[in-house]
Design a protein around this motif. Structure first.
Motif, PDB file in Angstrom:
ATOM      1  N   VAL A  74      -8.788  25.203  16.164  1.00 35.15           N
ATOM      2  CA  VAL A  74      -8.397  24.832  14.798  1.00 35.15           C
ATOM      3  C   VAL A  74      -8.042  26.043  13.953  1.00 35.15           C
ATOM      4  O   VAL A  74      -7.331  25.916  12.946  1.00 35.15           O
ATOM      5  CB  VAL A  74      -9.511  24.016  14.103  1.00 35.15           C
ATOM      6  CG1 VAL A  74      -9.732  22.692  14.817  1.00 35.15           C
ATOM      7  CG2 VAL A  74     -10.796  24.809  14.016  1.00 35.15           C
TER       8      VAL A  74
ATOM      9  N   LEU B  28     -12.681  15.427  11.416  1.00 33.20           N
ATOM     10  CA  LEU B  28     -11.341  15.451  11.973  1.00 33.20           C
ATOM     11  C   LEU B  28     -11.139  14.287  12.944  1.00 33.20           C
ATOM     12  O   LEU B  28     -11.970  14.046  13.818  1.00 33.20           O
ATOM     13  CB  LEU B  28     -11.098  16.777  12.700  1.00 33.20           C
ATOM     14  CG  LEU B  28      -9.706  16.969  13.306  1.00 33.20           C
ATOM     15  CD1 LEU B  28      -8.641  16.943  12.211  1.00 33.20           C
ATOM     16  CD2 LEU B  28      -9.632  18.268  14.084  1.00 33.20           C
TER      17      LEU B  28
ATOM     18  N   ALA C 232     -11.279  19.856   7.803  1.00 32.76           N
ATOM     19  CA  ALA C 232     -11.828  18.589   8.287  1.00 32.76           C
ATOM     20  C   ALA C 232     -12.681  18.806   9.539  1.00 32.76           C
ATOM     21  O   ALA C 232     -13.732  18.163   9.709  1.00 32.76           O
ATOM     22  CB  ALA C 232     -10.688  17.607   8.582  1.00 32.76           C
ATOM     23  N   ALA C 233     -12.244  19.723  10.417  1.00 27.29           N
ATOM     24  CA  ALA C 233     -13.013  19.996  11.640  1.00 27.29           C
ATOM     25  C   ALA C 233     -14.367  20.609  11.302  1.00 27.29           C
ATOM     26  O   ALA C 233     -15.393  20.238  11.893  1.00 27.29           O
ATOM     27  CB  ALA C 233     -12.215  20.924  12.545  1.00 27.29           C
TER      28      ALA C 233
ATOM     29  N   HIS D  59      -5.719  11.849  11.579  1.00 31.32           N
ATOM     30  CA  HIS D  59      -5.487  12.979  10.684  1.00 31.32           C
ATOM     31  C   HIS D  59      -4.429  13.913  11.267  1.00 31.32           C
ATOM     32  O   HIS D  59      -3.494  14.346  10.565  1.00 31.32           O
ATOM     33  CB  HIS D  59      -6.808  13.734  10.468  1.00 31.32           C
ATOM     34  CG  HIS D  59      -6.733  14.815   9.438  1.00 31.32           C
ATOM     35  ND1 HIS D  59      -7.843  15.268   8.759  1.00 31.32           N
ATOM     36  CD2 HIS D  59      -5.698  15.551   8.950  1.00 31.32           C
ATOM     37  CE1 HIS D  59      -7.483  16.214   7.915  1.00 31.32           C
ATOM     38  NE2 HIS D  59      -6.183  16.417   8.020  1.00 31.32           N
ATOM     39  N   LEU D  60      -4.541  14.197  12.564  1.00 30.65           N
ATOM     40  CA  LEU D  60      -3.539  15.061  13.207  1.00 30.65           C
ATOM     41  C   LEU D  60      -2.150  14.435  13.152  1.00 30.65           C
ATOM     42  O   LEU D  60      -1.154  15.124  12.895  1.00 30.65           O
ATOM     43  CB  LEU D  60      -3.919  15.313  14.668  1.00 30.65           C
ATOM     44  CG  LEU D  60      -4.967  16.378  14.982  1.00 30.65           C
ATOM     45  CD1 LEU D  60      -4.999  16.629  16.481  1.00 30.65           C
ATOM     46  CD2 LEU D  60      -4.695  17.665  14.238  1.00 30.65           C
TER      47      LEU D  60
ATOM     48  N   SER E 268      -5.734  21.679   6.001  1.00 34.66           N
ATOM     49  CA  SER E 268      -6.661  20.542   5.960  1.00 34.66           C
ATOM     50  C   SER E 268      -7.303  20.271   7.314  1.00 34.66           C
ATOM     51  O   SER E 268      -8.395  19.695   7.387  1.00 34.66           O
ATOM     52  CB  SER E 268      -5.927  19.282   5.480  1.00 34.66           C
ATOM     53  OG  SER E 268      -5.044  18.782   6.486  1.00 34.66           O
ATOM     54  N   VAL E 269      -6.640  20.684   8.414  1.00 35.84           N
ATOM     55  CA  VAL E 269      -7.178  20.401   9.749  1.00 35.84           C
ATOM     56  C   VAL E 269      -8.455  21.201  10.032  1.00 35.84           C
ATOM     57  O   VAL E 269      -9.485  20.616  10.396  1.00 35.84           O
ATOM     58  CB  VAL E 269      -6.106  20.649  10.829  1.00 35.84           C
ATOM     59  CG1 VAL E 269      -6.716  20.504  12.231  1.00 35.84           C
ATOM     60  CG2 VAL E 269      -4.958  19.672  10.657  1.00 35.84           C
TER      61      VAL E 269
END
Length: 436
Positions: A181, A113, A107-108, A117-118, A103-104
């Motif tokens: 990422v 992001l 999102a980026a 979120h992190l 998902s990271v």
């Protein structure tokens, strides 16, 4: 005819437990996952710093969130795992982690992001790790015969140390070539590989017995905790592990700053010196089985810890130029001793603890051991600001060097090998640990 007969034993010795299909798949899956996790260990804070441009406190918070689940749910996780078959727990943990890490980068790429979120990813994956690690240690005895646990744990610890070296180096290359990422996307893929290996295992895991009426989760947690606290072998092992982690994190949290600001090492040199500890872990995994068989699991482990622990005192002696070798030798030797000890203690715990308690015992020992990690990090930073970096290195190295005395003063000092099954308890202790 003679040469053919000799070839089979030689091949068995050469490949050992890797000749067993199920363990080989388990090892491949865990090695792949370990490689991805090592990349993530560098990529996650790198994303926070480079992509989101957060401050130092935020990076420290991100690291703390990863360990927080052990303190919050470590004990109940052990009780839950003991109620369930282990492989479904492992698969679920892998899939949750894969989805969260994937998902990271998504999102980026969408420009959405955030640091929140992190933090959410770190927290959820930390919870998944608690369940996975607890179930994993309890699952290995279902895959391997008790006689092979020492070698099997050595293989697993060796690959973990090797992937730590490779993963940290690969993380920087991946970040330079494809962006920070992308490292988390690689980790997500490795969790899928690990899941495929787990689903391919043929071993049939027995269904855990249903809890007795009135056997609440709280009582089961208490049973596992009492087993560890009252056991004359496990109790000193937990004390040793907690103190070692406190000292390790106390100096590891400031070692980079110490090497750069006090010793004057450049970035490339620092990377090489830090890698020495991981290489020592590989060496420890390679010698653990041989030492255990030659001297005995109890005697050999004590010997290794008594010999390797004092090498921590080389770290604060580090100076520019040839003096950098002191840090490399100290890190390498300490890393070898600790990993070898982890292998022996892991195999002992798996064969010693009653199967219905193993998940809770694993979770209890890991929770207690991990509880000192954030304390050590905070203490190292506090003392570094208050007293200076080199004095703090001396304090932490001086704390680590004699830790093996905890084991030397325990009942294992009079044994060649650690016991293979838990010893009978006095009647009062047994009654106190019952859940009815």
């Amino acid at each position: 005819m003679t040469s053919t007969g000799d070839a089979a034993p030689t091949r068995r010795r050469r490949f050992g437990v890797l000749r067993q299909r199920d363990f080989r798949l388990l090892w491949i899956g865990e090695t792949a996952s370990g490689l991805g996790t090592s990349i993530t260990g560098v990529a996650l804070p790198l994303i926070a710093v480079v992509v989101l441009r957060v401050d130092t406190f935020a990076v420290g918070l991100l690291a703390a969130v990863v360990w927080l689940p052990w303190l919050v749910i470590g004990l109940p996780a052990g009780a839950w795992v003991d109620r369930l078959r282990k492989r479904p727990v492992l698969v679920a943990g892998n899939l949750v982690s894969a989805a969260m890490y994937a998902s990271v980068p998504v999102a980026a790429w969408l420009g959405a992001l955030t640091f929140a979120h992190l933090l959410a990813v770190a927290a959820v994956c930390g919870v998944a790790t608690v369940f996975f690690s607890t179930a994993y240690h309890a699952y290995v005895p279902a895959v391997l015969d008790g006689r092979d646990l020492l070698e099997g744990n050595a293989r697993l610890q060796g690959s973990e140390a090797a992937t730590r070296v490779i993963g940290r180096g690969a993380a920087g290359l991946v970040a330079d070539a494809f962006g920070a990422v992308s490292g988390l996307l690689i980790d997500a893929v490795t969790f899928v590989v690990s899941t495929a290996c787990l689903l391919s295992l043929r071993v049939r895991e027995p269904v855990p017995a249903a809890p007795a009426r009135g056997d609440t989760l709280r009582r089961q947690i208490g049973e596992g905790l009492r087993f560890v606290v009252h056991d004359r072998y496990l109790r000193p092992m937990v004390m040793y592990g907690a103190l070692v982690n406190l000292a390790l994190m106390g100096y590891q949290g400031i070692q980079i700053v110490f090497l750069v600001r006090t010793v004057g090492a450049n970035a490339a040199t620092v990377g090489g010196l830090i890698m020495a500890g991981s290489l020592g872990g590989i060496a420890g995994a390679l010698i653990a089985t041989a030492v255990g068989r030659r001297f005995g699991t109890a005697r050999g482990m004590l010997l290794l810890q008594l010999v390797t622990g004092p090498f921590a005192l080389l770290l604060p002696l580090t100076t520019p130029g040839p003096g950098l070798l002191l840090f490399a030798v100290g890190s390498f030797t300490v890393g070898a001793g600790i990993v070898a000890c982890n292998i022996v203690l892991g195999g002992f715990r798996q064969s010693y603890c009653p199967p219905h308690l193993l998940g809770r015992v694993v979770a209890t020992t890991m929770m207690l051991n991990h509880s000192t990690i954030p304390i050590g990090s905070l203490l190292g930073g506090f003392l570094g600001d208050l007293l200076g970096l080199r004095p703090t290195m001396w304090i932490m190295a001086g704390l680590l060097a004699p830790c093996s005395l905890i084991l030397a003063l325990s009942p294992m000092r009079s044994r060649r090998d650690l016991p293979g099954a838990s010893e009978p308890r006095p009647a009062a202790t047994v009654q106190g640990s019952q859940t009815k």
